[in-house]
Motif scaffolding. Structure first.
Motif, PDB file in Angstrom:
ATOM      1  N   GLY A 124       0.955  -1.243  -0.127  1.00  0.00           N
ATOM      2  CA  GLY A 124      -0.163  -0.219  -0.051  1.00  0.00           C
ATOM      3  C   GLY A 124       0.687   1.103   0.075  1.00  0.00           C
ATOM      4  O   GLY A 124       2.174   1.239  -0.215  1.00  0.00           O
ATOM      5  N   TYR A 125       0.239   2.494   0.178  1.00  0.00           N
ATOM      6  CA  TYR A 125       1.021   3.637   0.100  1.00  0.00           C
ATOM      7  C   TYR A 125       2.028   3.777   1.178  1.00  0.00           C
ATOM      8  O   TYR A 125       3.114   4.395   0.767  1.00  0.00           O
ATOM      9  CB  TYR A 125      -0.049   4.965   0.409  1.00  0.00           C
ATOM     10  N   GLY A 126       2.086   3.195   2.457  1.00  0.00           N
ATOM     11  CA  GLY A 126       3.356   3.130   3.111  1.00  0.00           C
ATOM     12  C   GLY A 126       4.417   2.232   2.582  1.00  0.00           C
ATOM     13  O   GLY A 126       5.659   2.755   2.813  1.00  0.00           O
ATOM     14  N   GLY A 139       6.546  -0.173  12.737  1.00  0.00           N
ATOM     15  CA  GLY A 139       8.045   0.345  12.508  1.00  0.00           C
ATOM     16  C   GLY A 139       8.048   0.803  10.988  1.00  0.00           C
ATOM     17  O   GLY A 139       7.061   0.536  10.322  1.00  0.00           O
ATOM     18  N   ASP A 140       8.962   1.503  10.631  1.00  0.00           N
ATOM     19  CA  ASP A 140       9.308   1.869   9.090  1.00  0.00           C
ATOM     20  C   ASP A 140       9.312   0.533   8.417  1.00  0.00           C
ATOM     21  O   ASP A 140       9.784  -0.304   8.605  1.00  0.00           O
ATOM     22  CB  ASP A 140      10.195   2.785   8.908  1.00  0.00           C
ATOM     23  N   ALA A 141       8.276   0.336   7.258  1.00  0.00           N
ATOM     24  CA  ALA A 141       8.269  -0.669   6.460  1.00  0.00           C
ATOM     25  C   ALA A 141       9.659  -1.242   6.068  1.00  0.00           C
ATOM     26  O   ALA A 141      10.033  -2.501   6.235  1.00  0.00           O
ATOM     27  CB  ALA A 141       7.251  -0.638   5.278  1.00  0.00           C
ATOM     28  N   LYS A 152       3.431  -1.268   9.729  1.00  0.00           N
ATOM     29  CA  LYS A 152       3.207   0.096   9.627  1.00  0.00           C
ATOM     30  C   LYS A 152       3.904   0.798  10.877  1.00  0.00           C
ATOM     31  O   LYS A 152       4.209  -0.244  11.851  1.00  0.00           O
ATOM     32  CB  LYS A 152       1.944   0.570   9.392  1.00  0.00           C
ATOM     33  N   ARG A 153       3.739   2.097  11.039  1.00  0.00           N
ATOM     34  CA  ARG A 153       4.545   2.748  12.080  1.00  0.00           C
ATOM     35  C   ARG A 153       3.695   2.822  13.592  1.00  0.00           C
ATOM     36  O   ARG A 153       4.059   2.802  14.478  1.00  0.00           O
ATOM     37  CB  ARG A 153       5.003   3.937  11.682  1.00  0.00           C
ATOM     38  N   SER A 154       2.276   2.852  13.292  1.00  0.00           N
ATOM     39  CA  SER A 154       1.463   3.093  14.370  1.00  0.00           C
ATOM     40  C   SER A 154      -0.005   2.704  14.001  1.00  0.00           C
ATOM     41  O   SER A 154      -0.113   2.008  12.997  1.00  0.00           O
ATOM     42  CB  SER A 154       1.526   4.762  14.613  1.00  0.00           C
ATOM     43  N   LEU A 155      -0.874   3.091  14.691  1.00  0.00           N
ATOM     44  CA  LEU A 155      -2.381   2.774  14.402  1.00  0.00           C
ATOM     45  C   LEU A 155      -3.051   3.728  13.756  1.00  0.00           C
ATOM     46  O   LEU A 155      -4.264   3.773  13.398  1.00  0.00           O
ATOM     47  CB  LEU A 155      -3.003   2.265  15.819  1.00  0.00           C
ATOM     48  N   ALA A 185      -4.707   1.533  -4.303  1.00  0.00           N
ATOM     49  CA  ALA A 185      -3.308   1.328  -3.402  1.00  0.00           C
ATOM     50  C   ALA A 185      -2.505   2.197  -3.679  1.00  0.00           C
ATOM     51  O   ALA A 185      -2.258   2.372  -5.020  1.00  0.00           O
ATOM     52  CB  ALA A 185      -2.915  -0.083  -3.346  1.00  0.00           C
ATOM     53  N   GLY A 186      -2.120   2.918  -2.769  1.00  0.00           N
ATOM     54  CA  GLY A 186      -0.987   4.193  -3.234  1.00  0.00           C
ATOM     55  C   GLY A 186      -1.581   5.415  -3.496  1.00  0.00           C
ATOM     56  O   GLY A 186      -2.642   5.740  -3.056  1.00  0.00           O
ATOM     57  N   ARG A 187      -1.106   6.302  -4.387  1.00  0.00           N
ATOM     58  CA  ARG A 187      -1.610   7.440  -4.654  1.00  0.00           C
ATOM     59  C   ARG A 187      -2.012   7.619  -5.893  1.00  0.00           C
ATOM     60  O   ARG A 187      -2.362   8.886  -6.448  1.00  0.00           O
ATOM     61  CB  ARG A 187      -0.907   8.482  -4.077  1.00  0.00           C
ATOM     62  N   MET A 188      -1.855   6.731  -7.000  1.00  0.00           N
ATOM     63  CA  MET A 188      -2.126   6.766  -8.554  1.00  0.00           C
ATOM     64  C   MET A 188      -2.423   5.551  -8.906  1.00  0.00           C
ATOM     65  O   MET A 188      -2.120   4.593  -8.454  1.00  0.00           O
ATOM     66  CB  MET A 188      -1.116   7.752  -9.174  1.00  0.00           C
ATOM     67  N   ALA A 201      -0.214  -0.971   3.637  1.00  0.00           N
ATOM     68  CA  ALA A 201      -1.762  -0.615   3.179  1.00  0.00           C
ATOM     69  C   ALA A 201      -2.339  -0.592   4.249  1.00  0.00           C
ATOM     70  O   ALA A 201      -2.275  -1.126   5.485  1.00  0.00           O
ATOM     71  CB  ALA A 201      -1.874  -1.967   2.082  1.00  0.00           C
ATOM     72  N   ASN A 202      -3.724   0.258   4.183  1.00  0.00           N
ATOM     73  CA  ASN A 202      -4.574   0.391   5.243  1.00  0.00           C
ATOM     74  C   ASN A 202      -5.859   0.518   4.814  1.00  0.00           C
ATOM     75  O   ASN A 202      -6.578  -0.668   4.989  1.00  0.00           O
ATOM     76  CB  ASN A 202      -4.133   1.726   6.116  1.00  0.00           C
ATOM     77  N   ASP A 203      -6.387   1.391   4.265  1.00  0.00           N
ATOM     78  CA  ASP A 203      -7.861   1.614   3.635  1.00  0.00           C
ATOM     79  C   ASP A 203      -8.131   0.484   2.864  1.00  0.00           C
ATOM     80  O   ASP A 203      -9.344  -0.049   3.048  1.00  0.00           O
ATOM     81  CB  ASP A 203      -8.013   2.914   2.851  1.00  0.00           C
ATOM     82  N   VAL A 204      -7.212  -0.038   2.144  1.00  0.00           N
ATOM     83  CA  VAL A 204      -7.788  -1.134   0.994  1.00  0.00           C
ATOM     84  C   VAL A 204      -7.770  -2.259   1.635  1.00  0.00           C
ATOM     85  O   VAL A 204      -8.350  -3.455   0.981  1.00  0.00           O
ATOM     86  CB  VAL A 204      -6.846  -0.884   0.020  1.00  0.00           C
TER      87      VAL A 204
END
Ligand code: NAP
Length: 597
Positions: free
Chosen positions: A447-449, A582-584, A557-560, A481-484, A523-526
């Motif tokens: 995902g975007y992360g 943490g950072d992916a 991911k880094r947090s909730l 997923a992501g931004r485009m 990834a989160n929303d997806v």
């Protein structure tokens, strides 16, 4: 209505339908290259600019034409180079590490094209040598034929994008078509001076070439936006030049309509795209900027622009109004984009892409240049279709994207509703290695992360290691997923992930119940089950990757913190889910090292 205009309208409509059929067949895998390819093709506005820069209309026209040549050639060179860079990355498993045969042929083809261009240029200089009786009829005929061939090559180029296998070859044909159109235009009977054309082409090629060759894949959205703004600026400048030129000899209402549309659409696309590029690059605040009565003000401004344009159609000599309209359109483009959050920019870029196409097509009508009408129509269709696809995949309407100030509203809602809903389990990379020892299948969900962390190479290395241990690895790619569109596909291709390991949402969802681990990387929303279960969620109705059906879920991911939609993800409270905080990129490095040891 003149016959020329009538023919132009037929061409515009038919090219739009053809574009629709060709572009709907392009898989989501190649949607990002499609954006930059249409961008490059829409640089055909270069040919109109060449005529204005090289003809002896007036000093103002030469200056505006020169600027337009510089902008358009930046798009052509940069657009084709970056598209080729992307397409080169898409390979199947058996093609990894080997050069495709047609790729080697490509070099010879490039050589052949270079020789052809050199010969054509020599021919032009010979025809135009001092004292030569230039045959105007011959030049016009050469021009017409070169445009017909170019139009066919552009359509074949876009058709090639329907499969990664033929995509590069297709783009080669389109690039060849562009060269033919440019070289053909140099024969244009009205071009009398090549000095400003040469300088403009040289500057544009250097700027576009360096952008196309150097820009990182993660910066493709902002490059695309910048490129739309340059294309739109070129259209506007040519529109202004044509207005001033025709004003002296008298403008009829048809000409005024086409010039007005070109300048209005071009100007608003110019400032709108600049704003979008600034937001995506982080130069401007990404959050929506809103104020009371914003939508009403914007609609009133647009209505004023349209009313003034209609007045100008009947009174074309009102030149002050013409320049006021240019200013208002520039302001409208700026105001249209400020209330839209950075995360919605991809939809905006796609819409601006289609506006840019319309500006190009209008320029084609102004100059009565049929190839510009065709490419403008193709570009417009492509941008419109992509924005609709994105809206559909996000379960939102285009109106909501343009006027909903989405990021802002959701932040406020998240603040109110973002309380924890249960226990969250975390896991360390070392603990995860124990789990990995007993598994047979993994589905990786990027995902975007992953893009933010630049973790695509880490993902690819981990996947190779797991495959080497006999574990079945698949990638699940959500359409937004992501931004485009196609963002994840390009990044994974860059990290040498074969595209036959990438599964679309519809293909992969049935596999989740069999998967031992769903490894969610940024990834989160997806993946949010609220999209299926919670009717009050803003995400409700958006199709998702059903990771909650996997036997276990690991989330990197880094947090909730929520993702783009600002909605809490109930997946993280699922008893099967474990968070590797943490950072992916760092987490993947640690996991890789732990697995190796
Ligand atoms: P997302 O929902 O935006 O979530 C991305 C997650 O990445 C964040 O929750 C963030 O969590 C995490 N992250 C950020 N930096 C990270 C790092 N360095 N390491 C690890 N994790 C990191 O992303 P998505 O699931 O890909 O969904 C895309 C969203 O964008 C959708 O809502 C979609 O509608 C929207 N959108 C997509 C497009 C498109 O064309 N693709 C267009 C417009 C809008 P932490 O901060 O906790 O790390």
């Amino acid at each position: 209505m003149t016959t020329e205009l009538e023919i132009g309208l037929y061409i515009f409509i038919l090219a739009g339908f053809l574009g629709y059929h060709v572009i709907t067949r392009i898989p989501p895998l190649l949607h990002t290259p499609l954006m930059s390819a249409t961008n490059a093709i829409s640089g055909i506005s270069l040919i109109g600019s060449l005529v204005v820069a090289g003809a002896n209309y007036s000093r103002l026209s030469t200056v505006l034409g020169f600027l337009a040549v510089t902008c358009s050639s930046t798009n052509v060179v940069g657009g084709f180079l970056i598209t080729d860079r992307m397409l080169k990355m898409f390979k199947r498993k058996q093609e990894m590490g080997i050069q495709r045969r047609w790729h080697q042929l490509n070099r010879q083809q490039w050589l052949a094209v270079s020789v052809l261009i050199a010969v054509l240029l020599l021919l032009i200089f010979w025809l135009r040598r001092p004292g030569a009786a230039t045959n105007v009829a011959d030049a016009a005929t050469a021009l017409r034929y070169s445009y017909i061939v170019s139009a066919v090559l552009f359509i074949l180029g876009l058709k090639g994008l329907s499969s990664p296998k033929y995509a590069r070859r297709g783009m080669f044909l389109a690039a060849f078509g562009m060269v033919m159109a440019i070289v053909g235009t140099l024969f244009h009977p009205e071009i009398v001076n090549y000095r400003w054309i040469t300088i403009g082409l040289a500057i544009g090629s250097i700027v576009g070439g360096s952008m196309g060759l150097r820009i990182p894949m993660t910066a493709v959205p902002q490059r695309t936006a910048l490129s739309h703004s340059l294309g739109a600026l070129a259209a506007s400048l040519i529109g202004i030049s044509e207005y001033v030129r025709h004003l002296a000899v008298g403008l009829d209402s048809v000409k005024m309509t086409t010039i007005g549309l070109e300048v209005v659409i071009g100007s608003l696309t110019f400032t709108g795209s600049l704003m979008a590029a600034g937001k995506l690059q982080g130069l401007l605040p990404g959050a929506p900027i809103t104020y009371r009565g914003q939508n009403i003000f914007n609609i009133t401004l647009l209505a004023t622009v349209i009313a003034t344009l209609i007045y100008l159609v009947f009174v074309p000599s009102a030149s002050t109004l013409f320049f006021i309209i240019v200013g208002l359109a520039l302001l409208f483009g700026f105001l249209l984009v400020i209330p839209i959050g950075a995360a919605d920019m991809p939809v905006v870029i796609a819409l601006l892409n289609s506006y840019g196409g319309l500006a190009d097509a209008s320029m084609g009508f102004v100059l009565m240049n049929k190839i510009q009408i065709i490419t403008g129509s193709l570009d417009g269709t492509s941008g419109f279709l992509l924005s609709l696809l994105m809206c559909r995949a996000m379960n939102r309407s285009a109106i909501n994207v343009l006027f909903g100030a989405f990021g802002k509203v959701q932040e406020e809602e998240a603040g109110a509703a973002g309380e924890a809903k249960g226990t969250v389990r975390s896991i360390t990379p070392e603990e995860l290695t124990v789990l990995v020892d007993s598994i047979r299948s993994v589905i990786i969900v990027p995902g975007y992360g992953m893009a933010v962390a630049q973790a695509q190479h880490g993902v690819s290395e981990l996947a190779k290691l797991l495959s080497a241990r006999g574990i079945d690895v698949k990638y699940a790619i959500h359409p937004v997923a992501g931004r485009m569109p196609g963002h994840m596909n390009v990044l994974l291709a860059e990290a040498n992930v074969p595209y036959d390991q990438l599964y679309t949402m519809e293909q992969i969802n049935p596999y989740f119940p069999e998967a031992d681990i769903a490894l969610v990387v940024g990834a989160n929303d997806v993946t949010n089950p609220a999209a299926k279960n919670n009717k009050s969620s803003p995400l409700y109705g958006m199709p998702i990757l059903e990771v909650d059906r996997a036997k276990s879920i690991i989330v990197l991911k880094r947090s909730l913190r929520p993702g783009f939609a600002g909605v809490d993800n109930e997946l993280y409270y699922d008893p099967k889910c474990m968070m590797l905080f943490g950072d992916a990129k760092e987490s993947l490095n640690q996991l890789f090292a732990a697995l190796k040891s």
